[in-house]
Design an enzyme around this catalytic site. Structure first.
Site, PDB file in Angstrom:
ATOM      1  N   LYS A 249       0.839  -1.202   0.000  1.00 45.98           N
ATOM      2  CA  LYS A 249       0.000   0.000   0.000  1.00 45.98           C
ATOM      3  C   LYS A 249       0.874   1.252   0.000  1.00 45.98           C
ATOM      4  O   LYS A 249       1.495   1.585   1.000  1.00 45.98           O
ATOM      5  CB  LYS A 249      -0.920   0.050   1.228  1.00 45.98           C
ATOM      6  CG  LYS A 249      -2.001   1.121   1.057  1.00 45.98           C
ATOM      7  CD  LYS A 249      -2.528   1.691   2.343  1.00 45.98           C
ATOM      8  CE  LYS A 249      -1.915   2.995   2.730  1.00 45.98           C
ATOM      9  NZ  LYS A 249      -2.118   4.121   1.818  1.00 45.98           N
TER      10      LYS A 249
ATOM     11  N   GLY B 257       6.228   4.892   8.672  1.00 44.62           N
ATOM     12  CA  GLY B 257       5.401   6.092   8.761  1.00 44.62           C
ATOM     13  C   GLY B 257       5.553   6.727  10.123  1.00 44.62           C
ATOM     14  O   GLY B 257       6.584   6.589  10.781  1.00 44.62           O
ATOM     15  N   SER B 258       4.504   7.396  10.564  1.00 44.71           N
ATOM     16  CA  SER B 258       4.588   8.156  11.815  1.00 44.71           C
ATOM     17  C   SER B 258       4.535   7.223  13.023  1.00 44.71           C
ATOM     18  O   SER B 258       3.977   6.123  12.965  1.00 44.71           O
ATOM     19  CB  SER B 258       3.449   9.163  11.877  1.00 44.71           C
ATOM     20  OG  SER B 258       2.232   8.471  11.822  1.00 44.71           O
ATOM     21  N   THR B 259       5.083   7.697  14.114  1.00 48.22           N
ATOM     22  CA  THR B 259       5.092   6.895  15.339  1.00 48.22           C
ATOM     23  C   THR B 259       3.669   6.665  15.836  1.00 48.22           C
ATOM     24  O   THR B 259       3.340   5.576  16.317  1.00 48.22           O
ATOM     25  CB  THR B 259       5.973   7.587  16.395  1.00 48.22           C
ATOM     26  OG1 THR B 259       7.321   7.631  15.885  1.00 48.22           O
ATOM     27  CG2 THR B 259       5.970   6.847  17.720  1.00 48.22           C
TER      28      THR B 259
ATOM     29  N   VAL C 271       0.718   6.449  14.085  1.00 44.17           N
ATOM     30  CA  VAL C 271       0.008   5.410  13.313  1.00 44.17           C
ATOM     31  C   VAL C 271       0.708   4.060  13.512  1.00 44.17           C
ATOM     32  O   VAL C 271       0.051   3.022  13.672  1.00 44.17           O
ATOM     33  CB  VAL C 271      -0.079   5.774  11.810  1.00 44.17           C
ATOM     34  CG1 VAL C 271      -0.715   4.636  11.017  1.00 44.17           C
ATOM     35  CG2 VAL C 271      -0.872   7.062  11.599  1.00 44.17           C
ATOM     36  N   GLY C 272       2.036   4.075  13.560  1.00 45.17           N
ATOM     37  CA  GLY C 272       2.785   2.833  13.751  1.00 45.17           C
ATOM     38  C   GLY C 272       2.412   2.137  15.056  1.00 45.17           C
ATOM     39  O   GLY C 272       2.320   0.908  15.106  1.00 45.17           O
TER      40      GLY C 272
ATOM     41  N   GLU D 200       9.200   1.170  11.010  1.00 45.15           N
ATOM     42  CA  GLU D 200      10.202   2.213  10.760  1.00 45.15           C
ATOM     43  C   GLU D 200       9.474   3.530  10.938  1.00 45.15           C
ATOM     44  O   GLU D 200       8.608   3.879  10.130  1.00 45.15           O
ATOM     45  CB  GLU D 200      10.758   2.111   9.332  1.00 45.15           C
ATOM     46  CG  GLU D 200      11.500   0.822   9.032  1.00 45.15           C
ATOM     47  CD  GLU D 200      12.868   0.722   9.693  1.00 45.15           C
ATOM     48  OE1 GLU D 200      13.255   1.654  10.426  1.00 45.15           O
ATOM     49  OE2 GLU D 200      13.533  -0.308   9.493  1.00 45.15           O
TER      50      GLU D 200
ATOM     51  N   GLU E  57       9.578  15.979  15.917  1.00 48.19           N
ATOM     52  CA  GLU E  57       9.937  15.835  14.511  1.00 48.19           C
ATOM     53  C   GLU E  57       9.158  16.860  13.677  1.00 48.19           C
ATOM     54  O   GLU E  57       7.937  16.942  13.766  1.00 48.19           O
ATOM     55  CB  GLU E  57       9.573  14.427  14.038  1.00 48.19           C
ATOM     56  CG  GLU E  57       9.974  14.174  12.603  1.00 48.19           C
ATOM     57  CD  GLU E  57       9.634  12.755  12.143  1.00 48.19           C
ATOM     58  OE1 GLU E  57       8.508  12.297  12.401  1.00 48.19           O
ATOM     59  OE2 GLU E  57      10.499  12.116  11.526  1.00 48.19           O
TER      60      GLU E  57
HETATM   61  P1  TAP Z   1       1.632   8.158   8.287  1.00 49.33           P
HETATM   62  O1  TAP Z   1       0.535   9.111   8.327  1.00 49.33           O
HETATM   63  O2  TAP Z   1       1.894   7.326   9.469  1.00 49.33           O
HETATM   64  O3  TAP Z   1       1.363   7.239   6.996  1.00 49.33           O
HETATM   65  C1  TAP Z   1       2.217   6.208   6.599  1.00 49.33           C
HETATM   66  C2  TAP Z   1       1.424   5.167   5.826  1.00 49.33           C
HETATM   67  O4  TAP Z   1       0.476   4.565   6.701  1.00 49.33           O
HETATM   68  C3  TAP Z   1       0.615   5.732   4.658  1.00 49.33           C
HETATM   69  O5  TAP Z   1       0.589   4.782   3.608  1.00 49.33           O
HETATM   70  C4  TAP Z   1      -0.768   5.881   5.284  1.00 49.33           C
HETATM   71  O6  TAP Z   1      -1.834   5.863   4.352  1.00 49.33           O
HETATM   72  C5  TAP Z   1      -0.826   4.645   6.157  1.00 49.33           C
HETATM   73  N1  TAP Z   1      -1.798   4.719   7.232  1.00 49.33           N
HETATM   74  C6  TAP Z   1      -2.387   5.838   7.757  1.00 49.33           C
HETATM   75  N2  TAP Z   1      -3.259   5.496   8.728  1.00 49.33           N
HETATM   76  C7  TAP Z   1      -3.228   4.136   8.814  1.00 49.33           C
HETATM   77  C8  TAP Z   1      -3.886   3.194   9.634  1.00 49.33           C
HETATM   78  N3  TAP Z   1      -4.767   3.566  10.565  1.00 49.33           N
HETATM   79  N4  TAP Z   1      -3.616   1.892   9.473  1.00 49.33           N
HETATM   80  C9  TAP Z   1      -2.700   1.481   8.557  1.00 49.33           C
HETATM   81  N5  TAP Z   1      -2.048   2.328   7.732  1.00 49.33           N
HETATM   82  C10 TAP Z   1      -2.290   3.647   7.881  1.00 49.33           C
HETATM   83  O7  TAP Z   1       3.011   8.861   7.979  1.00 49.33           O
HETATM   84  P2  TAP Z   1       3.339   9.891   6.836  1.00 49.33           P
HETATM   85  O8  TAP Z   1       2.816  11.211   7.173  1.00 49.33           O
HETATM   86  O9  TAP Z   1       2.896   9.306   5.560  1.00 49.33           O
HETATM   87  O10 TAP Z   1       4.942   9.869   6.880  1.00 49.33           O
HETATM   88  C11 TAP Z   1       5.663  10.666   7.731  1.00 49.33           C
HETATM   89  C12 TAP Z   1       6.230   9.874   8.904  1.00 49.33           C
HETATM   90  O11 TAP Z   1       6.886   8.698   8.476  1.00 49.33           O
HETATM   91  C13 TAP Z   1       7.290  10.648   9.655  1.00 49.33           C
HETATM   92  O12 TAP Z   1       7.081  10.518  11.030  1.00 49.33           O
HETATM   93  C14 TAP Z   1       8.589   9.952   9.293  1.00 49.33           C
HETATM   94  O13 TAP Z   1       9.624  10.078  10.190  1.00 49.33           O
HETATM   95  C15 TAP Z   1       8.145   8.565   9.107  1.00 49.33           C
HETATM   96  N6  TAP Z   1       9.070   7.857   8.236  1.00 49.33           N
HETATM   97  C16 TAP Z   1       9.919   6.951   8.791  1.00 49.33           C
HETATM   98  C17 TAP Z   1      10.821   6.284   7.996  1.00 49.33           C
HETATM   99  C18 TAP Z   1      11.749   5.293   8.611  1.00 49.33           C
HETATM  100  S1  TAP Z   1      12.520   4.325   7.574  1.00 49.33           S
HETATM  101  N7  TAP Z   1      11.924   5.192   9.883  1.00 49.33           N
HETATM  102  C19 TAP Z   1      10.872   6.510   6.638  1.00 49.33           C
HETATM  103  C20 TAP Z   1      10.003   7.437   6.118  1.00 49.33           C
HETATM  104  C21 TAP Z   1       9.091   8.095   6.940  1.00 49.33           C
HETATM  105  P3  TAP Z   1      -2.483   7.184   3.694  1.00 49.33           P
HETATM  106  O14 TAP Z   1      -1.768   8.370   4.248  1.00 49.33           O
HETATM  107  O15 TAP Z   1      -2.284   6.978   2.278  1.00 49.33           O
HETATM  108  O16 TAP Z   1      -3.904   7.148   4.054  1.00 49.33           O
END
Ligand code: TAP
Length: 454
Positions: A155, A208-210, A212-213, A230, A355
């Site tokens: 996804k 993704g974010s801490t 949601v993770g 991650e 962050e």
């Molecule tokens: P999130 O909002 O957590 O989204 C990440 C992914 O999870 C997206 O595909 C999102 O889908 C999906 N998602 C959202 N809600 C969900 C749920 N309830 N159940 C399952 N999946 C769900 O993060 P973001 O804003 O995209 O990314 C930014 C964050 O990612 C930052 O905190 C960053 O530090 C972290 N990040 C970490 C790493 C590593 S390797 N540690 C790398 C990159 C980013 P949709 O948004 O498409 O709905």
């Protein structure tokens, strides 16, 4: 929720195209196809899986320019970075193409028979990726997972699905079986959650974010499903007075402003030994001002726009009441532009602890080695970090003292596909990449064969 969503070019704020939003039924159908495909894939001789992954790598190599241009359009990544990312996907596939024939078990001495272990694939692996590095992060999951004999449902983030969709097509073009690598576009709360709850998805990889993770991990715990996380970061770039200050200052903008700071490994705190603080800032200012922000399609660009209007507002919010030391430049006009910004912060400030995920760096002074370690660790996160010093013993002591998963001394490197990557504390759980990643997509089975004649 509408059945489609519109993908936007962040450099122009103009729509690119509409993408289907999968329902729970669509997601279940993709998982069912993956279940069927996985059985035949796992039954192939290891060399056949290796050959198929090498073929996938070759096809990706032949499409590097196309994938890179898609990432420029969809994510606003500078073209030079986007080419690196597309090539990286091919390299990750090539590296893990070596894994099927190397997933050896053990033979353990047991009286009266033969005891051996097998690395069995989980079955279907669900991979949920964010929008900041759409294709590279996806490949860190799908390449080793496929190598270990699993099928993958992937996804992408709704904001950035285009390269993932193209990789799904290229996998078929390379001869991977239908259903083995399914890209399912849609929202996290529907598609991502279904990966968590569906009984046939036997492992989840989430980046993704801490926040949601944490929910994803809780959902996986309810299903007794292993999960790799991650997550976020607030990494420290620690500069000691005995360092090569010119080099440390010249490289600091790239360490935090690469991908407009939308990088989990961004060194978004620069900690400088007090005696070198003023000199370091003097050297940092011209380096920040010469950081080239502009059209991502331009070969000379080092930083493009932020991903969306709402993300830009969130980054802007961090500057309320902040002590801005100096800023670089950014284009005006349409597109989600934000100039690189250097802030002088105090230890309790939000900018020193949370962050931002944008091109904002907080600079803080420290007193001595112990203070540097304490300050570096004064965050919930523990993903990456850098240490600048000419003192070898100090480099060793500080790199052992900082609680982060990925550190570099006198450089800012974080990701090499053949070395392990991942975070401590609120930055994650488990490791990706490196020599052991394919094994992480298997469960150990132990079998005892009795050999006693009676
Ligand atoms: P999130 O909002 O957590 O989204 C990440 C992914 O999870 C997206 O595909 C999102 O889908 C999906 N998602 C959202 N809600 C969900 C749920 N309830 N159940 C399952 N999946 C769900 O993060 P973001 O804003 O995209 O990314 C930014 C964050 O990612 C930052 O905190 C960053 O530090 C972290 N990040 C970490 C790493 C590593 S390797 N540690 C790398 C990159 C980013 P949709 O948004 O498409 O709905």
């Amino acid at each position: 929720m509408s059945a489609v969503f519109t993908v936007i070019n962040p450099a122009t704020a103009l729509p690119i195209r509409e993408i289907p939003r999968a329902s729970v039924d669509d997601t279940d159908a993709a998982i069912s196809r993956a279940v069927v495909a996985q059985r035949s894939w796992a039954a192939l001789p290891p060399v056949a899986r290796a050959d198929a992954l090498r073929s996938f790598a070759r096809v990706v190599e032949a499409h590097v320019e196309e994938l890179a241009q898609l990432e420029v359009l969809n994510s606003g990544h500078p073209i030079g970075s986007a080419r690196w990312e597309a090539s990286h996907v091919a390299q990750v596939l090539n590296f893990y193409a070596g894994a099927p024939e190397r997933l050896s078990g053990q033979q353990i001495p047991v009286a009266g028979g033969l005891d051996v272990t097998f690395h069995e694939p989980y079955g279907v692996v669900g991979i949920i990726v964010p929008w900041n590095f759409p294709m590279t992060i996806a490949s860190w999951g799908f390449a080793p997972a496929l190598a270990a004999g699993n099928a993958v449902v992937l996804k992408p983030a709704e904001l950035t699905p285009l390269t993932a969709l193209r990789l799904g097509e290229l996998a078929l073009h390379a001869g991977l079986p239908e259903g083995l690598f399914e890209v399912v576009t849609g929202s996290g709360s529907v598609v991502g959650q279904r990966f968590v709850s569906h009984p046939d998805v036997r492992k989840v990889v989430f980046t993704g974010s801490t926040s949601v993770g944490t929910d994803v991990a809780a959902g996986c715990a309810r299903e007794l499903k292993p999960v790799t996380l991650e997550l976020g970061g607030k990494s420290a770039n620690i500069v000691f007075a005995d360092a090569d200050l010119e080099k440390a200052a010249a490289s600091a903008p790239g360490a935090v402003f690469d991908n407009a700071g939308q990088d989990c490994c961004a060194r978004s705190r620069i900690l400088v030994e007090r005696s070198a603080y003023d000199r370091f800032l003097e050297l940092l200012e011209p380096a920040v001002q010469s950081w080239r922000v502009g059209d991502p399609a331009d070969e000379g660009t080092e930083m493009g726009p932020l991903i969306s209007a709402s993300h830009r507002s969130s980054v802007e919010g961090f500057l309320d009441g902040a002590n801005v030391a100096f800023r670089g430049s950014a284009p005006s006009g349409d597109g989600f532009w934000f100039a690189p910004t250097v802030v002088l912060a105090d230890r309790g400030d939000r900018l020193a602890r949370e962050e931002v995920f944008g091109p904002v760096v907080a600079v803080l002074p420290f007193d001595d080695e112990a203070d540097a370690i304490q300050l570096a660790n004064d965050t919930i996160y523990g993903l990456a970090g850098s240490i600048w010093t000419e003192n070898l013993g100090r480099a060793v002591r500080v790199s052992r003292g900082v609680k982060s998963g990925v550190l570099s001394v006198n450089s800012h490197s974080s990701v090499r596909y053949w070395t392990p990557f991942g975070g401590m504390k609120a930055s994650g759980l488990g490791r990706e990449l490196g020599p052991d990643a394919a094994e992480h997509f298997t469960e150990t089975k132990n079998v005892f064969f009795a050999t006693d004649a009676s």
